[in-house]
Scaffold this motif. Structure first.
Motif, mmCIF file in Angstrom:
data_model
loop_
_atom_site.group_PDB
_atom_site.id
_atom_site.type_symbol
_atom_site.label_atom_id
_atom_site.label_comp_id
_atom_site.label_asym_id
_atom_site.label_seq_id
_atom_site.Cartn_x
_atom_site.Cartn_y
_atom_site.Cartn_z
ATOM 1 N N ALA A 105 0.810 -1.216 0.000
ATOM 2 C CA ALA A 105 0.000 0.000 0.000
ATOM 3 C C ALA A 105 0.845 1.268 0.000
ATOM 4 C CB ALA A 105 -0.922 -0.002 1.218
ATOM 5 N N GLY A 106 2.168 1.113 0.094
ATOM 6 C CA GLY A 106 3.045 2.271 0.102
ATOM 7 C C GLY A 106 3.242 2.898 1.466
ATOM 8 N N GLY A 107 2.709 2.249 2.497
ATOM 9 C CA GLY A 107 2.858 2.800 3.844
ATOM 10 C C GLY A 107 4.189 2.481 4.481
ATOM 11 N N CYS A 108 4.809 1.369 4.080
ATOM 12 C CA CYS A 108 6.113 0.943 4.615
ATOM 13 C C CYS A 108 7.108 0.839 3.468
ATOM 14 C CB CYS A 108 5.998 -0.415 5.318
ATOM 15 S SG CYS A 108 4.904 -0.435 6.752
ATOM 16 N N LYS A 109 8.282 1.418 3.640
ATOM 17 C CA LYS A 109 9.320 1.363 2.614
ATOM 18 C C LYS A 109 10.173 0.099 2.725
ATOM 19 C CE LYS A 109 9.784 6.418 2.398
ATOM 20 N NZ LYS A 109 8.892 6.721 3.527
ATOM 21 N N HIS A 110 10.375 -0.365 3.956
ATOM 22 C CA HIS A 110 11.273 -1.493 4.204
ATOM 23 C C HIS A 110 10.541 -2.818 4.035
ATOM 24 C CE1 HIS A 110 14.224 -4.074 5.994
ATOM 25 N NE2 HIS A 110 13.493 -4.307 7.074
ATOM 26 N N ARG A 111 11.080 -3.680 3.152
ATOM 27 C CA ARG A 111 10.542 -5.038 3.010
ATOM 28 C C ARG A 111 11.528 -5.992 3.667
ATOM 29 N NH1 ARG A 111 10.217 -9.702 -0.326
ATOM 30 N NH2 ARG A 111 8.046 -10.414 -0.569
ATOM 31 N N PRO A 112 11.252 -6.447 4.889
ATOM 32 C CA PRO A 112 12.225 -7.226 5.649
ATOM 33 C C PRO A 112 12.484 -8.611 5.068
ATOM 34 C CG PRO A 112 10.130 -7.120 6.809
ATOM 35 C CD PRO A 112 10.023 -6.178 5.656
ATOM 36 N N ASP A 113 13.702 -9.082 5.286
ATOM 37 C CA ASP A 113 14.121 -10.414 4.854
ATOM 38 C C ASP A 113 13.498 -11.468 5.766
ATOM 39 O OD1 ASP A 113 15.430 -12.662 3.960
ATOM 40 O OD2 ASP A 113 17.432 -11.996 4.552
ATOM 41 N N ASP A 114 12.928 -12.524 5.199
ATOM 42 C CA ASP A 114 12.326 -13.582 6.018
ATOM 43 C C ASP A 114 13.295 -14.726 6.300
ATOM 44 O OD1 ASP A 114 12.434 -15.163 3.708
ATOM 45 O OD2 ASP A 114 10.321 -14.869 3.243
ATOM 46 N N LYS A 135 2.027 -16.281 7.531
ATOM 47 C CA LYS A 135 1.725 -16.366 8.966
ATOM 48 C C LYS A 135 2.971 -16.381 9.855
ATOM 49 C CE LYS A 135 -2.760 -16.390 8.789
ATOM 50 N NZ LYS A 135 -3.538 -15.262 9.360
ATOM 51 N N GLN A 136 4.146 -16.270 9.253
ATOM 52 C CA GLN A 136 5.359 -16.155 10.071
ATOM 53 C C GLN A 136 5.387 -14.769 10.721
ATOM 54 O OE1 GLN A 136 6.828 -19.741 10.065
ATOM 55 N NE2 GLN A 136 8.240 -18.145 10.741
ATOM 56 N N PRO A 137 5.813 -14.674 11.985
ATOM 57 C CA PRO A 137 5.922 -13.347 12.592
ATOM 58 C C PRO A 137 6.967 -12.520 11.858
ATOM 59 C CG PRO A 137 7.036 -14.982 13.949
ATOM 60 C CD PRO A 137 6.301 -15.734 12.878
ATOM 61 N N VAL A 138 6.647 -11.283 11.566
ATOM 62 C CA VAL A 138 7.599 -10.441 10.872
ATOM 63 C C VAL A 138 8.843 -10.255 11.742
ATOM 64 C CG1 VAL A 138 6.713 -8.197 11.697
ATOM 65 C CG2 VAL A 138 7.839 -8.361 9.475
ATOM 66 N N ILE A 139 10.006 -10.269 11.115
ATOM 67 C CA ILE A 139 11.278 -10.073 11.808
ATOM 68 C C ILE A 139 12.114 -9.067 11.030
ATOM 69 C CG2 ILE A 139 11.365 -12.339 12.943
ATOM 70 C CD1 ILE A 139 13.216 -13.267 10.637
ATOM 71 N N ASN A 140 13.218 -8.668 11.641
ATOM 72 C CA ASN A 140 14.152 -7.734 11.004
ATOM 73 C C ASN A 140 13.493 -6.395 10.679
ATOM 74 O OD1 ASN A 140 16.049 -9.808 11.166
ATOM 75 N ND2 ASN A 140 15.534 -10.577 9.130
ATOM 76 N N VAL A 141 12.675 -5.932 11.610
ATOM 77 C CA VAL A 141 12.106 -4.584 11.534
ATOM 78 C C VAL A 141 12.579 -3.802 12.752
ATOM 79 C CG1 VAL A 141 10.098 -5.201 10.138
ATOM 80 C CG2 VAL A 141 9.954 -5.377 12.628
ATOM 81 N N SER A 142 12.923 -2.552 12.541
ATOM 82 C CA SER A 142 13.418 -1.718 13.630
ATOM 83 C C SER A 142 12.267 -1.045 14.369
ATOM 84 C CB SER A 142 14.371 -0.647 13.082
ATOM 85 O OG SER A 142 13.655 0.334 12.332
ATOM 86 N N TRP A 143 12.594 -0.505 15.524
ATOM 87 C CA TRP A 143 11.612 0.286 16.279
ATOM 88 C C TRP A 143 11.181 1.480 15.437
ATOM 89 C CZ3 TRP A 143 10.868 5.145 18.379
ATOM 90 C CH2 TRP A 143 9.966 5.250 19.443
ATOM 91 N N ASP A 144 12.120 2.082 14.728
ATOM 92 C CA ASP A 144 11.784 3.213 13.859
ATOM 93 C C ASP A 144 10.854 2.789 12.737
ATOM 94 O OD1 ASP A 144 13.357 4.921 15.357
ATOM 95 O OD2 ASP A 144 15.053 4.893 13.968
ATOM 96 N N THR A 157 7.306 2.314 14.399
ATOM 97 C CA THR A 157 6.615 3.492 14.932
ATOM 98 C C THR A 157 6.464 4.630 13.920
ATOM 99 O OG1 THR A 157 8.679 4.408 15.828
ATOM 100 C CG2 THR A 157 7.371 2.975 17.275
ATOM 101 N N MET A 158 7.337 4.674 12.930
ATOM 102 C CA MET A 158 7.276 5.759 11.950
ATOM 103 C C MET A 158 6.543 5.380 10.670
ATOM 104 S SD MET A 158 11.097 7.371 12.250
ATOM 105 C CE MET A 158 11.770 7.885 13.847
ATOM 106 N N GLU A 159 6.398 4.074 10.412
ATOM 107 C CA GLU A 159 5.756 3.659 9.173
ATOM 108 C C GLU A 159 4.548 2.745 9.399
ATOM 109 O OE1 GLU A 159 8.626 2.108 6.410
ATOM 110 O OE2 GLU A 159 9.691 4.019 6.280
ATOM 111 N N TYR A 160 4.774 1.571 10.026
ATOM 112 C CA TYR A 160 3.679 0.596 10.098
ATOM 113 C C TYR A 160 2.504 1.102 10.948
ATOM 114 C CZ TYR A 160 1.024 -3.677 10.599
ATOM 115 O OH TYR A 160 0.006 -4.598 10.585
ATOM 116 N N LEU A 161 2.787 1.556 12.158
ATOM 117 C CA LEU A 161 1.686 1.966 13.039
ATOM 118 C C LEU A 161 0.930 3.187 12.497
ATOM 119 C CD1 LEU A 161 3.329 1.352 16.517
ATOM 120 C CD2 LEU A 161 1.596 -0.050 15.386
ATOM 121 N N PRO A 162 1.620 4.215 11.958
ATOM 122 C CA PRO A 162 0.864 5.310 11.341
ATOM 123 C C PRO A 162 0.008 4.854 10.163
ATOM 124 C CG PRO A 162 3.089 6.028 11.839
ATOM 125 C CD PRO A 162 3.056 4.539 12.077
ATOM 126 N N TRP A 163 0.554 3.928 9.333
ATOM 127 C CA TRP A 163 -0.227 3.413 8.201
ATOM 128 C C TRP A 163 -1.454 2.662 8.685
ATOM 129 C CZ3 TRP A 163 -0.979 -1.887 7.229
ATOM 130 C CH2 TRP A 163 -1.703 -2.170 6.059
#
Length: 250
Positions: A55-64, A71-80, A83-89
């Protein structure tokens, strides 16, 4: 989402608790959660994060790491990232204000109790680590271990282990979970109402809770805590999170 009731609990660990690292888990203190709040039943998944990317809300596509997405829990995402991309989106998309759990809310959720007089057990199910209840590593650090219900050499798809008394899954083990608070070396001076402690920080790092699939029983205890810098995406063996929401007063 699951609505957790108001209640009180004893946060932290006593000096004699098995596996206690140092004074970072104390002194034990009573915390009172005065209002119900909502928590994600599961850790946020790759499918949910990938929807934000699409949807363009998150720029980072983390490595799995080749473990799969969906259904795997997302990993390799920072606090930034969170809080700056996923939660606002997510908040824009739903019209509801989503956030991270505070550290006190996280431990309240993990312990699965509403009374400060209840026994302060190491895990929600008791004082002994159990591979029937959580995905974690070798009994002596470190490395993956498969036994009983725990049949994964890495993070398990969310919800494969029993829910705690609040109806929440995977708070112990699987992947580390970011919370809102910045790092303090102990609880002296911490708020007693369950709110986030984001002032007078010992360092800019943010707190991680819950341990991972590769960590020892000591590191997946309810009271265990660690930290890394908010821009770090890869820590240990997986940094993920679950969402929370403050409910409207009625």
């Amino acid at each position: 989402m699951v609505v957790l009731p108001a209640g009180s609990f004893t946060m932290g660990s006593a000096p004699g608790e098995q596996g206690r690292v140092d004074e970072r888990e104390g002194p034990p203190r009573q915390v009172t959660i005065e209002r119900p709040f909502a928590v994600g039943r599961f850790e946020v998944t790759f499918a949910e994060w990938d929807a934000c990317v699409a949807a363009g809300g998150c720029k980072h596509r983390p490595d799995d790491r080749g473990w799969g997405r969906e259904k795997q829990p997302v990993i390799n995402v920072s606090w930034d990232d969170v809080t700056m991309e996923y939660l606002p989106w997510l908040s824009r998309r739903t019209g509801k204000a989503y956030r991270l759990l505070t550290e006190a809310e996280w431990e309240y959720a993990a312990r699965g109790m509403t009374s400060a007089s209840a026994p302060g057990r190491r895990y929600w199910w008791g004082d002994q680590a159990s591979r029937e209840h959580a995905n974690y590593g070798k009994d002596q650090c470190c490395g993956a271990h498969q036994e009983g219900r725990d049949q994964w050499e890495h993070a398990a798809p969310v919800g494969r282990f029993p829910a705690n008394p609040f109806g929440l899954h995977d708070l112990h083990g699987n992947v580390w979970e970011w919370v809102e608070d910045c790092w303090h070396g102990g609880y002296a001076g911490a708020p007693a109402d369950g709110s986030a402690w984001t002032t007078s920080c010992s360092e800019p790092s943010r707190v991680l809770r819950g341990g991972s699939w590769n960590d020892s029983p000591e590191q997946i205890r309810s009271a265990h805590r660690t930290r890394i810098r908010p821009a770090v995406r890869i820590f240990g063996f997986g940094t993920g999170f679950r969402v929370a929401r403050t409910l409207d007063a009625r």
